[in-house]
Design an enzyme around this catalytic site. Sequence first.
Site, PDB file in Angstrom:
ATOM      1  CB  CYS A 142      36.389  44.374  51.303  1.00 36.83           C
ATOM      2  SG  CYS A 142      36.422  42.818  50.421  1.00 36.83           S
TER       3      CYS A 142
ATOM      4  CD  GLU B 103      36.792  44.419  42.520  1.00 37.96           C
ATOM      5  OE1 GLU B 103      36.010  44.235  43.472  1.00 37.96           O
ATOM      6  OE2 GLU B 103      36.536  44.065  41.355  1.00 37.96           O
TER       7      GLU B 103
END
Length: 472
Positions: free
Chosen positions: A251, A217
């Site tokens: 993110c 991720e």
Amino acid sequence: MNMQDLPPALALAFECQRAALAAAPAPDWATRADRLQRLQHLLADAEPALIQAIDADFGGRPAIETELAEVWPSLEAVKGALRHGRRWMAPRKAGVAKWFIPARAEVLPQPLGVVGIIVPWNYPLYLTIGPLAAALVAGNRVMIKLSELTPAYSALMSQLVTQSFSADELCIVTGGADVAAQFASLPFNHLLFTGSTPVGRKVMAAAAANLTPVTLELGGKSPAVVTPGYPLAHAAQRIVAAKLLNAGQTCIAPDYVLLPRDQIQPFVEAAQASARSGYPAGLDDADFCSIINTRHQQRLVADLDEAAARGTVIEPLFEGPQRDDARHRIAPALLIDPPADCGVMRDEIFGPLLPIVPYDRVEDAMAYVNARPHPLALYWFDRDAKRTALALRTLPAGGVTVNDTLLHIAQEDLPFGGVGASGMGHYHGQWGFDTFSKLMPVFHQARANGMSLFLPPYSATMRQMLALMKRF
Ligand code: NAD
């Protein structure tokens, strides 16, 4: 790295989990539900302390942001696993090819075993609990390496986990990047890493030595594209909201905005109005978050200074002071069309700076996105359904929110993960359960079956049968 080369405590923690796995390889639903309930209680009981610890690590993270972006989604993940886990772990009926009827087939989810999770600092709680809930509901034993940049949170979480879980069910590892590298070299059955793309490469290399499958991720530069005619005030409000949450240390925050060339000034004004009404006290606003540490503050200041020195127009979004180095705070700003080789255009920004990239035709904006590494998120603002459908078909991204920002991450039914440079694999909801399970295909032969026909020496009947099978 061999097990003998690892620090004894780390190797022992892993061996202890592996031994427990061998003794009880397939926990039933009651065991999994009990673990998830303990996690739920841990969160509920320690919420104020967790919020305080994260606030201390950031040197000022608004409690409401931690509640909204960490505690609530963590609880959602655990509650979702508790609500649906029994169904997810049940055998899934599968069809058999017509030639094998009356045999039957099924897919049997099995725990993978001992899984590792590596957590970054930006949402330390949610990025611990989200993957953890998925790993536990899938019946795994779990080791977690927390970030060295969140020492207060990491110490508290270690203590809470020790109180609620045995070390062979769940164990927390703390320490610096050296420990993280050793952690990544353990022969896990699966390793989920959340963090930057450069470190992701190292993690994958370490995992490859053990053939440990990875979910990565990662981050990257996520664009927001505002198409001509889209209400600017709405686009600006949603983009600013996403960029200012956690001071841009997210993110999936929009990293830059592609804007029709003639819309720059109205967008600047709308963004300023939105930021100033949301954060009236500017840099001192109680709802504005600090940058995690001095190093990251200096990185952002250097990026801003570099763009300004290269002639980029900087439009501040807050009035008043623009920096507070002592509290590592930096005010949000729009950077109008910075040179392509500036830091802000090269690297993931991970802070409240927002470059605006003007375009002339929507096709140019799409080509701009397509020419760069695949982003983790894409925000597409458009009232034209046909053009939106085209963008969704042709622009690669880890996930997309149309006409808003961030919200695809909050949907437990949607797989969350990157693509290309922004990562591989996914989790959330049943997608997470499946990531942490071996979906074992099982074929059950029927008593009455025609397999004897297919034994050598091959008969004429078998040859006729095969001819038939090839035709249908
Ligand atoms: P980072 O890559 O610097 O560190 C992440 C973790 O990796 C830390 O716990 C660190 O200790 C560990 N680590 C460091 N060196 C390692 C090594 N050699 N082997 C294994 N682990 C190692 O990232 P960060 O600064 O903590 O977080 C910011 C980055 O994370 C940004 O790029 C952001 O986009 C990304 N991110 C992605 C997601 C997502 O869900 N895709 C979520 C949050 C953050």
